[in-house]
Motif scaffolding. Sequence first.
Motif, PDB file in Angstrom:
ATOM      1  N   HIS A   7      -3.327  30.405  68.230  1.00 31.72           N
ATOM      2  CA  HIS A   7      -2.120  31.176  68.520  1.00 31.72           C
ATOM      3  C   HIS A   7      -0.898  30.634  67.790  1.00 31.72           C
ATOM      4  O   HIS A   7      -0.745  29.426  67.629  1.00 31.72           O
ATOM      5  CB  HIS A   7      -1.905  31.106  70.040  1.00 31.72           C
ATOM      6  N   ASN A   8      -0.056  31.568  67.377  1.00 33.52           N
ATOM      7  CA  ASN A   8       1.270  31.239  66.848  1.00 33.52           C
ATOM      8  C   ASN A   8       2.278  32.012  67.695  1.00 33.52           C
ATOM      9  O   ASN A   8       2.343  33.240  67.607  1.00 33.52           O
ATOM     10  CB  ASN A   8       1.390  31.634  65.381  1.00 33.52           C
ATOM     11  N   PRO A   9       3.054  31.327  68.535  1.00 34.40           N
ATOM     12  CA  PRO A   9       3.987  32.024  69.427  1.00 34.40           C
ATOM     13  C   PRO A   9       5.046  32.848  68.698  1.00 34.40           C
ATOM     14  O   PRO A   9       5.641  33.749  69.290  1.00 34.40           O
ATOM     15  CB  PRO A   9       4.633  30.907  70.241  1.00 34.40           C
ATOM     16  N   ALA A  10       5.282  32.583  67.418  1.00 39.53           N
ATOM     17  CA  ALA A  10       6.272  33.347  66.663  1.00 39.53           C
ATOM     18  C   ALA A  10       5.717  34.677  66.145  1.00 39.53           C
ATOM     19  O   ALA A  10       6.471  35.493  65.626  1.00 39.53           O
ATOM     20  CB  ALA A  10       6.781  32.520  65.481  1.00 39.53           C
ATOM     21  N   ASP A  57     -10.369  36.399  52.932  1.00 41.28           N
ATOM     22  CA  ASP A  57     -10.052  37.450  53.907  1.00 41.28           C
ATOM     23  C   ASP A  57      -9.087  36.952  54.982  1.00 41.28           C
ATOM     24  O   ASP A  57      -8.349  37.738  55.571  1.00 41.28           O
ATOM     25  CB  ASP A  57     -11.321  37.946  54.609  1.00 41.28           C
ATOM     26  N   ALA A  58      -9.115  35.650  55.251  1.00 43.87           N
ATOM     27  CA  ALA A  58      -8.282  35.061  56.301  1.00 43.87           C
ATOM     28  C   ALA A  58      -7.011  34.417  55.758  1.00 43.87           C
ATOM     29  O   ALA A  58      -6.263  33.797  56.505  1.00 43.87           O
ATOM     30  CB  ALA A  58      -9.087  34.015  57.069  1.00 43.87           C
ATOM     31  N   LEU A  59      -6.768  34.581  54.475  1.00 50.11           N
ATOM     32  CA  LEU A  59      -5.599  33.975  53.842  1.00 50.11           C
ATOM     33  C   LEU A  59      -4.354  34.781  54.152  1.00 50.11           C
ATOM     34  O   LEU A  59      -4.283  35.975  53.877  1.00 50.11           O
ATOM     35  CB  LEU A  59      -5.816  33.899  52.325  1.00 50.11           C
ATOM     36  N   GLU A  91      -4.353  33.424  58.451  1.00 44.77           N
ATOM     37  CA  GLU A  91      -3.933  34.640  59.149  1.00 44.77           C
ATOM     38  C   GLU A  91      -4.215  34.445  60.632  1.00 44.77           C
ATOM     39  O   GLU A  91      -5.053  33.642  61.028  1.00 44.77           O
ATOM     40  CB  GLU A  91      -4.711  35.840  58.589  1.00 44.77           C
ATOM     41  N   ARG A  92      -3.540  35.195  61.470  1.00 46.38           N
ATOM     42  CA  ARG A  92      -3.656  34.999  62.903  1.00 46.38           C
ATOM     43  C   ARG A  92      -3.649  36.324  63.644  1.00 46.38           C
ATOM     44  O   ARG A  92      -3.186  37.326  63.072  1.00 46.38           O
ATOM     45  CB  ARG A  92      -2.509  34.133  63.397  1.00 46.38           C
ATOM     46  N   LEU A 103     -10.942  37.851  63.804  1.00 48.84           N
ATOM     47  CA  LEU A 103      -9.556  37.780  63.364  1.00 48.84           C
ATOM     48  C   LEU A 103      -8.929  39.037  63.933  1.00 48.84           C
ATOM     49  O   LEU A 103      -9.285  40.151  63.534  1.00 48.84           O
ATOM     50  CB  LEU A 103      -9.459  37.740  61.841  1.00 48.84           C
ATOM     51  N   CYS A 104      -8.066  38.886  64.897  1.00 42.43           N
ATOM     52  CA  CYS A 104      -7.580  40.012  65.705  1.00 42.43           C
ATOM     53  C   CYS A 104      -6.358  40.684  65.092  1.00 42.43           C
ATOM     54  O   CYS A 104      -5.268  40.701  65.665  1.00 42.43           O
ATOM     55  CB  CYS A 104      -7.328  39.550  67.132  1.00 42.43           C
TER      56      CYS A 104
END
Length: 114
Positions: A7-10, A57-59, A91-92, A103-104
């Motif tokens: 998680h990234n809260p921002a 893909d996740a970059l 990516e997040r 990856l949601c």
Amino acid sequence: MKATIWHNPACGTSRKTLALLEETPGVELTVVEYLKQPYEADKLRQLFEAANISARDALRLRGTDAAERGMTDWDDEAIIAAMAANPAYVERPFVETEKGVRLCRPMEKVQDIL
């Protein structure tokens, strides 16, 4: 069901995915703020393999210098090394349950593994 979100809260998508997980009955949630507790390269490899995606893909391109650095042309191992050194390149959010990893983006992808 146990679930882990990186998680990234921002990040709005990350916050919405976290809220959905918190509201889902029966989910025992672990939250990893990956900017404070960075990924290890092996964990990144495991997440990407389980999600059936490549490191490319996740970059995360938006908000990073990945494109300027030419990272989209790097091989997966070089991308993973950069991600482990600077988790902002990932990516997040990623979510892992016993049903799999996603990856949601969009956040609704989390439903596949709940």
